[in-house]
Write a protein that holds these residues in place. Structure first.
Motif, mmCIF file in Angstrom:
data_model
loop_
_atom_site.group_PDB
_atom_site.id
_atom_site.type_symbol
_atom_site.label_atom_id
_atom_site.label_comp_id
_atom_site.label_asym_id
_atom_site.label_seq_id
_atom_site.Cartn_x
_atom_site.Cartn_y
_atom_site.Cartn_z
ATOM 1 N N ASP A 164 0.827 -1.202 0.000
ATOM 2 C CA ASP A 164 0.000 0.000 0.000
ATOM 3 C C ASP A 164 0.860 1.251 0.000
ATOM 4 O O ASP A 164 0.436 2.299 -0.477
ATOM 5 C CB ASP A 164 -0.926 0.006 1.224
ATOM 6 N N HIS A 165 2.081 1.180 0.535
ATOM 7 C CA HIS A 165 2.976 2.324 0.565
ATOM 8 C C HIS A 165 3.929 2.312 -0.623
ATOM 9 O O HIS A 165 4.151 3.336 -1.254
ATOM 10 C CB HIS A 165 3.775 2.345 1.876
ATOM 11 N N ASP A 166 4.514 1.175 -0.915
ATOM 12 C CA ASP A 166 5.465 1.061 -2.016
ATOM 13 C C ASP A 166 4.710 0.710 -3.295
ATOM 14 O O ASP A 166 4.512 -0.457 -3.620
ATOM 15 C CB ASP A 166 6.505 -0.016 -1.680
ATOM 16 N N HIS A 167 4.271 1.757 -4.019
ATOM 17 C CA HIS A 167 3.475 1.525 -5.226
ATOM 18 C C HIS A 167 4.278 0.828 -6.310
ATOM 19 O O HIS A 167 3.735 0.101 -7.139
ATOM 20 C CB HIS A 167 2.927 2.852 -5.748
ATOM 21 N N ASN A 168 5.565 1.080 -6.333
ATOM 22 C CA ASN A 168 6.443 0.432 -7.296
ATOM 23 C C ASN A 168 6.434 -1.078 -7.090
ATOM 24 O O ASN A 168 6.312 -1.865 -8.034
ATOM 25 C CB ASN A 168 7.858 0.987 -7.116
ATOM 26 N N LEU A 169 6.556 -1.487 -5.837
ATOM 27 C CA LEU A 169 6.528 -2.905 -5.492
ATOM 28 C C LEU A 169 5.153 -3.504 -5.772
ATOM 29 O O LEU A 169 5.037 -4.637 -6.242
ATOM 30 C CB LEU A 169 6.895 -3.086 -4.018
ATOM 31 N N LYS A 170 4.113 -2.731 -5.481
ATOM 32 C CA LYS A 170 2.756 -3.226 -5.725
ATOM 33 C C LYS A 170 2.529 -3.491 -7.203
ATOM 34 O O LYS A 170 1.905 -4.486 -7.582
ATOM 35 C CB LYS A 170 1.730 -2.218 -5.210
ATOM 36 N N ALA A 171 3.050 -2.604 -8.070
ATOM 37 C CA ALA A 171 2.917 -2.803 -9.513
ATOM 38 C C ALA A 171 3.599 -4.102 -9.940
ATOM 39 O O ALA A 171 3.048 -4.886 -10.717
ATOM 40 C CB ALA A 171 3.505 -1.614 -10.269
ATOM 41 N N ALA A 172 4.820 -4.328 -9.423
ATOM 42 C CA ALA A 172 5.551 -5.557 -9.752
ATOM 43 C C ALA A 172 4.775 -6.779 -9.274
ATOM 44 O O ALA A 172 4.653 -7.785 -9.988
ATOM 45 C CB ALA A 172 6.941 -5.523 -9.128
ATOM 46 N N TYR A 173 4.247 -6.688 -8.057
ATOM 47 C CA TYR A 173 3.507 -7.805 -7.480
ATOM 48 C C TYR A 173 2.250 -8.111 -8.290
ATOM 49 O O TYR A 173 1.907 -9.275 -8.532
ATOM 50 C CB TYR A 173 3.146 -7.461 -6.032
ATOM 51 N N LEU A 174 1.546 -7.051 -8.736
ATOM 52 C CA LEU A 174 0.324 -7.265 -9.517
ATOM 53 C C LEU A 174 0.636 -7.867 -10.889
ATOM 54 O O LEU A 174 -0.174 -8.634 -11.425
ATOM 55 C CB LEU A 174 -0.438 -5.948 -9.672
ATOM 56 N N HIS A 175 1.782 -7.526 -11.459
ATOM 57 C CA HIS A 175 2.169 -8.153 -12.731
ATOM 58 C C HIS A 175 2.359 -9.653 -12.541
ATOM 59 O O HIS A 175 1.946 -10.456 -13.389
ATOM 60 C CB HIS A 175 3.456 -7.518 -13.259
ATOM 61 N N VAL A 176 2.986 -10.020 -11.422
ATOM 62 C CA VAL A 176 3.175 -11.445 -11.127
ATOM 63 C C VAL A 176 1.830 -12.122 -10.888
ATOM 64 O O VAL A 176 1.571 -13.227 -11.382
ATOM 65 C CB VAL A 176 4.095 -11.614 -9.902
ATOM 66 N N LEU A 177 0.948 -11.462 -10.125
ATOM 67 C CA LEU A 177 -0.378 -12.030 -9.879
ATOM 68 C C LEU A 177 -1.182 -12.166 -11.167
ATOM 69 O O LEU A 177 -1.934 -13.127 -11.343
ATOM 70 C CB LEU A 177 -1.148 -11.153 -8.885
ATOM 71 N N ALA A 178 -1.040 -11.178 -12.063
ATOM 72 C CA ALA A 178 -1.747 -11.247 -13.344
ATOM 73 C C ALA A 178 -1.312 -12.472 -14.130
ATOM 74 O O ALA A 178 -2.142 -13.187 -14.719
ATOM 75 C CB ALA A 178 -1.488 -9.974 -14.145
ATOM 76 N N ASP A 179 -0.006 -12.724 -14.144
ATOM 77 C CA ASP A 179 0.511 -13.923 -14.812
ATOM 78 C C ASP A 179 -0.006 -15.189 -14.152
ATOM 79 O O ASP A 179 -0.402 -16.154 -14.819
ATOM 80 C CB ASP A 179 2.041 -13.921 -14.776
ATOM 81 N N ALA A 180 0.013 -15.211 -12.812
ATOM 82 C CA ALA A 180 -0.449 -16.398 -12.085
ATOM 83 C C ALA A 180 -1.926 -16.642 -12.332
ATOM 84 O O ALA A 180 -2.357 -17.786 -12.548
ATOM 85 C CB ALA A 180 -0.179 -16.224 -10.586
ATOM 86 N N LEU A 181 -2.718 -15.567 -12.304
ATOM 87 C CA LEU A 181 -4.155 -15.698 -12.569
ATOM 88 C C LEU A 181 -4.403 -16.237 -13.968
ATOM 89 O O LEU A 181 -5.241 -17.125 -14.172
ATOM 90 C CB LEU A 181 -4.837 -14.336 -12.405
ATOM 91 N N THR A 182 -3.655 -15.716 -14.932
ATOM 92 C CA THR A 182 -3.790 -16.194 -16.309
ATOM 93 C C THR A 182 -3.491 -17.686 -16.403
ATOM 94 O O THR A 182 -4.197 -18.437 -17.089
ATOM 95 C CB THR A 182 -2.824 -15.421 -17.232
ATOM 96 N N SER A 183 -2.463 -18.121 -15.692
ATOM 97 C CA SER A 183 -2.084 -19.537 -15.725
ATOM 98 C C SER A 183 -3.158 -20.415 -15.087
ATOM 99 O O SER A 183 -3.509 -21.477 -15.619
ATOM 100 C CB SER A 183 -0.745 -19.735 -14.994
ATOM 101 N N VAL A 184 -3.696 -19.977 -13.935
ATOM 102 C CA VAL A 184 -4.731 -20.757 -13.252
ATOM 103 C C VAL A 184 -5.978 -20.892 -14.131
ATOM 104 O O VAL A 184 -6.534 -21.993 -14.298
ATOM 105 C CB VAL A 184 -5.106 -20.101 -11.907
ATOM 106 N N LEU A 185 -6.426 -19.762 -14.692
ATOM 107 C CA LEU A 185 -7.613 -19.795 -15.540
ATOM 108 C C LEU A 185 -7.369 -20.631 -16.796
ATOM 109 O O LEU A 185 -8.260 -21.362 -17.253
ATOM 110 C CB LEU A 185 -8.008 -18.364 -15.922
ATOM 111 N N ALA A 186 -6.158 -20.524 -17.352
ATOM 112 C CA ALA A 186 -5.834 -21.294 -18.555
ATOM 113 C C ALA A 186 -5.853 -22.791 -18.258
ATOM 114 O O ALA A 186 -6.368 -23.588 -19.057
ATOM 115 C CB ALA A 186 -4.465 -20.872 -19.076
ATOM 116 N N ILE A 187 -5.298 -23.196 -17.109
ATOM 117 C CA ILE A 187 -5.287 -24.618 -16.742
ATOM 118 C C ILE A 187 -6.708 -25.143 -16.619
ATOM 119 O O ILE A 187 -7.043 -26.226 -17.134
ATOM 120 C CB ILE A 187 -4.516 -24.827 -15.424
ATOM 121 N N ALA A 188 -7.565 -24.377 -15.945
ATOM 122 C CA ALA A 188 -8.964 -24.802 -15.776
ATOM 123 C C ALA A 188 -9.665 -24.935 -17.124
ATOM 124 O O ALA A 188 -10.365 -25.934 -17.396
ATOM 125 C CB ALA A 188 -9.706 -23.796 -14.896
ATOM 126 N N ALA A 189 -9.474 -23.944 -17.987
ATOM 127 C CA ALA A 189 -10.131 -23.966 -19.293
ATOM 128 C C ALA A 189 -9.597 -25.099 -20.175
ATOM 129 O O ALA A 189 -10.367 -25.781 -20.868
ATOM 130 C CB ALA A 189 -9.921 -22.623 -19.984
#
Length: 310
Positions: A164-189
């Protein structure tokens, strides 16, 4: 009075931005992992003539580029922390890096929608086994990256810096989560397509994932924009400052509090008092846990209208 004597009254406006942040090294580690995986997938895709592997490898490369922006922001903020061109240090470079990362997340979500709609209108034959393997490997890599980035970090001085304070870190973390979410949804589909023939789920879930990523992007854009545009602090922070200063003698008549870096605030306060004390005494009243790195206090006598500032 000599310059040496006057220097004791001069504030250091770097506000700790010259110190290396834990998020910087962790982001560099994630970039190294991502680039390694990118090379492996691109080489394997060329050797085995797999478009799925090639596509995922290029996708990894796009996120490595986005993460590189975060590292550049860390390095730039540290290098120019003492540059007098920056009135309140380089803390907002962190928010600027987060803002850039949020924009890239938004572009990524639009590309996901575009590709998914294209697949719905013009279906292609899916190599399920190979695609599932790519998605699983991607999920493992992104889970590892998420563990490296973590949820909060210790500065080494006992204070904590969260996403919440380190927006730079949050952006990096969300990019990783976006990739992980894509992988999870892709596996299910892909599993549904392989065993039940529901191939249409692949593009449909792609659109669902894009919507989730877009929401993350909008949320980060809002929080970083608040910092970049000097938005007033929350009512809670303002209330804490007022309650620390105001009593029967002292009244805060003008109060501005804004973020100047990760977890740091600057404030300008005008106080009217029937029994005024020095601006320095009022500064001592400010709550330590609010992390106010810079305070400018102006004091006026209620009856005479004579003021003092510091």
């Amino acid at each position: 009075m000599s310059k040496q004597e006057l220097s004791a009254w001069h504030d250091d406006h770097s506000f700790g931005q010259d110190q290396k942040r834990p998020g910087e090294m962790r982001t560099i580690i994630v970039i190294a992992i991502t680039l390694t995986m990118m090379v492996v997938e691109i080489v394997a895709g060329q050797v085995y003539d797999s478009m799925a592997l090639l596509a995922d490898g290029l996708h990894m490369g796009s996120h490595a580029a986005a993460l590189t922006i975060s590292v550049f922001a860390y390095i730039y903020a540290r290098r120019y922390a003492h540059d007098t061109w920056y009135s309140f240090g380089t803390g907002k470079v962190n928010a600027l890096g987060g803002f850039s990362g949020a924009l890239l997340l938004g572009v990524f979500s639009l590309l996901m929608v575009w590709e998914s709609v294209h697949r719905m209108l013009d279906p292609v034959e899916i190599s399920f086994n190979q695609a599932i393997l790519v998605a699983v490997v991607g999920l493992v890599v992104n889970a590892l990256c998420a563990m490296v980035l973590g949820h909060s970090h210790d500065h080494g001085d006992g204070s904590s810096c969260s996403h919440d304070h380190d927006h730079n870190l949050k952006a990096a973390y969300l990019h990783v989560l976006a990739d992980a979410l894509t992988s999870v949804l892709a596996i299910a589909a892909l599993l549904a397509g392989k065993f039940w023939g529901w191939a249409i789920l692949d593009p449909v879930i792609g659109i669902v994932g894009a919507v989730v990523v877009a929401r993350w992007s909008v949320s980060l854009l809002r929080s970083t924009s608040d910092v970049l545009l000097d938005r007033q602090a929350t009512d809670h922070v303002l209330g804490r400052i007022r309650s620390a200063i105001e009593d029967d003698d002292h009244n805060v008549v003008d109060l501005h509090v804004w973020s100047i870096g990760p977890g740091m605030y600057a404030t300008e306060i005008i106080i009217v008092s029937s029994n005024p004390v020095s601006p320095g005494e009022f500064k001592k009243m400010l709550p330590d846990d609010l992390s106010i790195a810079h305070a400018a206090v102006e004091v006026h006598h209620r009856e005479s209208g004579v003021g003092a500032a510091n």
